[in-house]
Design an enzyme around this catalytic site. Structure first.
Site, PDB file in Angstrom:
ATOM      1  CB  ALA A   9      75.786  52.940  21.696  1.00 12.81           C
ATOM      2  CE  LYS A  10      78.211  49.971  29.134  1.00 16.93           C
ATOM      3  NZ  LYS A  10      79.476  50.008  28.953  1.00 16.93           N
ATOM      4  N   GLY A  11      73.825  49.136  26.217  1.00 14.91           N
ATOM      5  CA  GLY A  11      72.769  48.471  26.575  1.00 14.91           C
ATOM      6  C   GLY A  11      72.704  48.037  27.729  1.00 14.91           C
TER       7      GLY A  11
END
Ligand code: GLU
Length: 425
Positions: free
Chosen positions: A112-114
């Site tokens: 994931a990444k934000g």
């Protein structure tokens, strides 16, 4: 690292850059169409508008993202980036890279990444805190220690992770340190986490140099980027006896043909508002010049797309070790391969960070903390084994280390996806 630290050019879309390598690896693996379609798309992409009361009393709305690319191997994992360059396609690419990265090093996480589109240098501490807490409030149903676990990335560090841990804990009603990694030590962080990415870069560099038959002692290198990854990589490479001829940050590059004193440069930066502005240890050069220096090892540790089809031909290094995520655009791969330059790809070279994040999460869940020696020993072992597996795959299929890393990673994620069924959590 802000924009002026880096090379300007007609940039490639990072998601397309990721996908073109994915396609190449999928072909080698003979991936079936169903798996291909499942793995190319992120499972979830959340976009939020984050209202923040600024110090002057006005309300500003920031754009925030969290993309879960895949959670087949376990809860999704990946950092949160604060930068003006954040956009959905970048976060999608970075999330997919986290999936492949965790699979390459064999830790039980998806990717994931934000990100939040903001300039953290222009925000006060209070504004940053309100921004981080509001983002966490909006992501409360995305995050979770068994669901999705953020960590630091460009523009964020221990303080932001502490706020996320605190805010999330308040929302769920109990202390939940394992919801985020990269926390301060006193709050359940792990020894060795701050150094982990740079240490992994150093271990990967050693592994690659051994394959090339080059002794690290006296070998020259240049490091682009002087944030957590660049500065610690440079320091540890120097401790291995390598000569660091150039470093760079937002203020440009610094070059000394005799070798710079990295520890001194770090101390200078720490006493100088976090930048190398005015640093006298080396002659001022540009980032373009740094990348094209006549060194044996080049470590791009700033941001995406730095080595591209406009400058790849001018690179003189024999070995590139990617400290940043996506520093080489897909169009440069063929040029570097043709020149015979070995590239240890990002999803392998910088995986030391997420590996120690995993150790932090394990320690949080055990409620038992490891010594620094144990963290280093286990992380080094993970990195060495992953390098060897990727190297063997590259030999077996006669492909670059980059495509070999994708083959190893995609092969694993696709196998798990088959075992679980097409529609994991
Ligand atoms: N942001 C780091 C990376 O790109 C670390 C991610 C993590 O520890 O979850 O690998």
């Amino acid at each position: 690292m802000s924009n002026n630290a880096t090379v300007k050019h007609s940039s490639e879309n990072p998601f397309e850059s990721m996908m073109s390598r994915f396609d190449e690896a999928a072909k080698i693996l003979g991936l079936d169409e169903g798996s291909y379609n499942v793995l190319k798309s992120p499972q979830k992409a959340v976009i939020v508008s984050i209202p923040v009361t600024m110090d002057d009393g006005k309300v500003k709305v920031f754009e925030g993202f969290r993309v879960v690319h895949n959670a087949n191997l376990g809860p999704s994992k990946g950092g949160i980036r604060y930068s003006m360059d954040v956009h959905l396609d970048e976060v999608k690419a970075l999330a997919a890279w986290m999936t492949w990265k965790c699979a390459v090093v064999g830790i039980p996480y998806g990717g994931a990444k934000g990100g939040i589109k903001c300039n953290p240098r222009e925000l006060s501490k209070g504004e940053l805190e309100r921004l981080t807490r509001s983002y966490t409030d909006l992501m409360v149903n995305v995050f979770g220690p068994d669901k999705d676990i953020p960590a630091p990335d460009m523009g964020t560090g221990q303080q932001e992770m502490a706020w996320i841990m605190d805010e999330y804990s308040k929302l769920v009603g109990h202390s939940t340190p394992a919801v985020v990694t990269g926390k301060p030590l006193v709050l359940g962080g792990s020894l060795g986490r701050v150094e982990a990415t740079g240490r992994g870069v150093m271990v990967s560099t050693r592994s690659a140099l051994a394959k090339l038959g080059i002794n690290p002692v006296g070998t020259t290198c240049a490091v682009q980027g002087f944030g957590n990854v660049g500065s610690i990589s440079a320091k540890l490479l120097q401790m291995q006896g390598m000569k660091v001829l150039a470093i760079s940050d937002v203020t440009g590059g610094y070059f000394n043909p005799e070798g710079l004193n990295v520890e001194e440069a770090i101390a200078y930066r720490d006493n100088n508002n976090g930048t190398l502005e005015g640093y006298k240890g080396g002659k001022k050069i540009s980032n373009e010049e740094l990348l094209e220096l006549d060194v044996t090892v080049l470590v791009p540790a700033a941001m995406e797309d730095q080595i591209n089809n406009e400058n790849a031909d001018k690179i003189k290094a024999k070995l590139i070790v990617e400290g940043a995520n996506g520093p080489t655009s897909a169009s440069a791969d063929a040029i570097l391969n043709k020149k015979g330059i070995m590239v240890v790809p990002d999803i392998l070279a910088n995986a030391g960070g997420v590996t120690v994040s995993y150790f932090e999460w394990v320690q949080n869940r055990l409620g038992y903390f490891w010594t620094e020696e144990r963290v280093y020993r286990r992380a080094d072992r993970v990195m060495k084994q992953a390098f060897e597996a990727v190297y063997q795959a590259s030999q077996k299929h006669t492909i670059s280390l980059r495509i070999a890393a994708y083959v190893v990673a995609i092969g694993k994620v696709a196998e798990v996806e088959k075992l679980r069924g097409k529609f994991g959590v």
